[in-house]
Structure formats: structure tokens, C-alpha cells
Scaffold this motif. Structure first.
Motif, PDB file in Angstrom:
ATOM      1  N   UNK A   1       0.818  -1.223   0.000  1.00 39.55           N
ATOM      2  CA  UNK A   1       0.000   0.000   0.000  1.00 39.55           C
ATOM      3  C   UNK A   1       0.847   1.266   0.000  1.00 39.55           C
ATOM      4  N   UNK A   2       0.246   2.341  -0.426  1.00 35.54           N
ATOM      5  CA  UNK A   2       0.864   3.657  -0.447  1.00 35.54           C
ATOM      6  C   UNK A   2       0.940   4.204   0.978  1.00 35.54           C
ATOM      7  N   UNK A   3       1.977   4.959   1.270  1.00 37.54           N
ATOM      8  CA  UNK A   3       2.090   5.601   2.580  1.00 37.54           C
ATOM      9  C   UNK A   3       0.897   6.518   2.820  1.00 37.54           C
TER      10      UNK A   3
ATOM     11  N   UNK B   1       2.398   1.216  -6.319  1.00 42.97           N
ATOM     12  CA  UNK B   1       1.592   1.554  -5.144  1.00 42.97           C
ATOM     13  C   UNK B   1       0.569   2.637  -5.465  1.00 42.97           C
ATOM     14  N   UNK B   2       0.947   3.610  -6.297  1.00 48.14           N
ATOM     15  CA  UNK B   2      -0.008   4.646  -6.694  1.00 48.14           C
ATOM     16  C   UNK B   2      -1.098   4.032  -7.570  1.00 48.14           C
ATOM     17  N   UNK B   3      -0.700   3.176  -8.502  1.00 46.81           N
ATOM     18  CA  UNK B   3      -1.684   2.512  -9.344  1.00 46.81           C
ATOM     19  C   UNK B   3      -2.681   1.713  -8.537  1.00 46.81           C
ATOM     20  N   UNK B   4      -2.184   0.999  -7.533  1.00 44.86           N
ATOM     21  CA  UNK B   4      -3.066   0.188  -6.687  1.00 44.86           C
ATOM     22  C   UNK B   4      -4.034   1.055  -5.898  1.00 44.86           C
TER      23      UNK B   4
ATOM     24  N   UNK C   1      -1.263  -7.147 -11.133  1.00 44.39           N
ATOM     25  CA  UNK C   1      -0.847  -6.512  -9.886  1.00 44.39           C
ATOM     26  C   UNK C   1      -2.054  -6.428  -8.957  1.00 44.39           C
ATOM     27  N   UNK C   2      -1.876  -6.883  -7.733  1.00 45.17           N
ATOM     28  CA  UNK C   2      -2.977  -6.974  -6.790  1.00 45.17           C
ATOM     29  C   UNK C   2      -2.609  -6.238  -5.517  1.00 45.17           C
ATOM     30  N   UNK C   3      -3.407  -5.248  -5.086  1.00 43.86           N
ATOM     31  CA  UNK C   3      -3.149  -4.585  -3.807  1.00 43.86           C
ATOM     32  C   UNK C   3      -3.018  -5.625  -2.702  1.00 43.86           C
ATOM     33  N   UNK C   4      -2.006  -5.520  -1.863  1.00 38.07           N
ATOM     34  CA  UNK C   4      -1.681  -6.567  -0.911  1.00 38.07           C
ATOM     35  C   UNK C   4      -2.845  -6.907   0.009  1.00 38.07           C
TER      36      UNK C   4
END
Length: 230
Positions: free
Chosen positions: A12-14, A85-88, A220-223
Motif C-alpha cells: 500500500x501507499x504511505x 503503489x499509486x496505481x493500486x 498486480x494486486x493490492x496486498x
């Protein structure tokens, strides 16, 4: 093309970046491309520039276009963790790299009206800058989401400026457009797009006309939501 889908989890993004992205609809990732890769990307760009007949469909005039999606350093750049991370964060579910090519505004050229790419398609666009960029050599301008009133408004647009190695990532539905390259200085960039997995079939159907040669089977899958695809 038929490839077995490969899943890659994306962290994930900060929190502060996620908040800025929600507010503005874009993030500028400064110095995201490792310094050691930048010359290799510039070489790949220049090697990929050819005559107009290398493209299946005509490309816009006033631009230098580079076919480079098979280059290994380009591929690594498209998979930088900070970029993914931005894309997710924007796409909020499984997504894939749909396309990457090189673009550079020619001297005196490059100006685009503010526009939205694929309104409602839920896509992410990114510009990987290979040279310093700013208002003199055709940098991109964007209208931040909190200033977007629905109709493209030049008065609300901001010109993004920075150095080689920066990446501008934005919701493709955000009003944006390049400016004119008044100085004639080089402003090479990689333009890439990520799309939700549900758009894969439609994108695969037009691979040839988009000159997509690379393997796009990676998902790509967000964690936090990583799980087998249905």
C-alpha cells in the motif's frame, strides 16, 4: 497472446501520499527512477525512435515517438514499487500494465488542450521523465482533483516541473495536457498506462493497432486484497 496470468502483490501507499492522491488525483514521485537506470532509458528511447511506418496507427504530429516496450530497463521501470503503489491506490483492485511508449515534444510543438484519457474507464497514466522538465520545454499541466469543476479549466491548471528520474502518476480521468516546447530542449518521457483487470479482453483485442509487443499477463494486486482471480 496467451500467457498464464502471474499475480504480483503490491504494497500500500504511505498514508500521507494516499491522502494527497485523494485530494489532488495525482502524485509526483521525485527521483523514483534509480540514477543508474536513467542513461539506459534515454538510450532505449533514442534507439526506439523510427519512421512513422513503424506504427500500426498514425501518431500525433509535433512529437517524437519511441517504440520501446520490450526493453528490459523500461520494463523494470514500469514495475517500480512506488509507481505500482499509486496505481493500486487509484484502481483499488487487480490491474495490469496495458501499454508503454516514448514521447517527446519537438521544438515549438507539443501543446495539447486539457483533456481526459478514457473518461470513466478507470485507468492510471504515468509519465516517467528522462530529462529535466518545466514550462519551457513542454512539461505537463494538470488540474488537481479538488479544483476540477467538470469542464477543463486552464485557470485551475498547474504546470509540473522537476528533474530526470521523476514520475508523474495520475488518474487518467484528471484534466491534463502537455505544454509547448518553447526552448527546444529535450523532454523525453515514457508514457504508460495501467488498467483494471476487467479491461484486459478489450485491450488484448487491439494490441496490434496499439503496437503492444510486450507480455502483459502480469496482474498486480493490492496486498490487502491479494487473492486468486476468479
Amino acid at each position: 497472446m496467451h500467457h498464464r496470468l502471474m499475480l504480483t502483490e503490491v504494497d500500500p501507499l504511505a498514508g500521507d501520499q494516499a491522502a494527497a492522491l485523494v485530494r489532488d488525483g495525482y502524485l509526483l514521485l521525485r527521483g523514483a527512477v534509480p540514477a543508474a537506470w536513467r542513461d539506459m532509458l534515454r538510450v532505449a528511447f533514442d534507439a526506439g525512435v523510427g519512421s512513422s511506418d513503424q506504427w500500426s496507427a498514425p501518431r500525433g504530429g509535433g512529437w517524437r515517438h519511441a517504440l520501446l516496450d520490450l526493453d528490459p530497463t523500461v520494463q523494470r521501470t514500469c514495475r517500480l514499487p512506488s509507481l505500482l503503489a499509486v496505481g493500486a491506490e487509484i484502481l483499488a483492485g487487480p490491474f495490469f500494465l496495458a501499454q508503454v511508449e516514448g514521447r517527446e515534444p519537438l521544438p515549438g510543438e507539443g501543446h495539447q488542450p486539457l483533456h481526459r484519457d478514457g473518461a470513466g474507464a478507470k485507468a492510471v497514466s504515468a509519465l516517467v521523465f528522462l530529462d529535466a522538465y518545466g514550462p519551457d520545454n513542454g512539461a505537463t499541466r494538470v488540474v488537481p482533483r479538488h479544483l476540477d469543476g467538470g469542464e477543463p479549466d486552464e485557470a485551475s491548471s498547474l504546470i509540473v516541473a522537476g528533474d530526470a528520474g521523476d514520475i508523474l502518476v495520475f488518474d487518467a480521468d484528471l484534466p491534463h495536457g502537455a505544454t509547448r516546447n518553447r526552448s527546444g530542449a529535450r523532454r523525453r518521457s515514457l508514457l504508460l498506462s495501467f488498467m483494471q483487470e476487467r479491461h484486459r479482453a478489450s485491450q488484448d483485442a487491439c494490441r496490434a493497432i496499439r503496437n503492444v509487443r510486450m507480455d502483459t499477463s502480469e496482474v498486480f494486486v493490492p496486498r490487502e486484497s491479494a487473492r486468486p482471480l476468479p
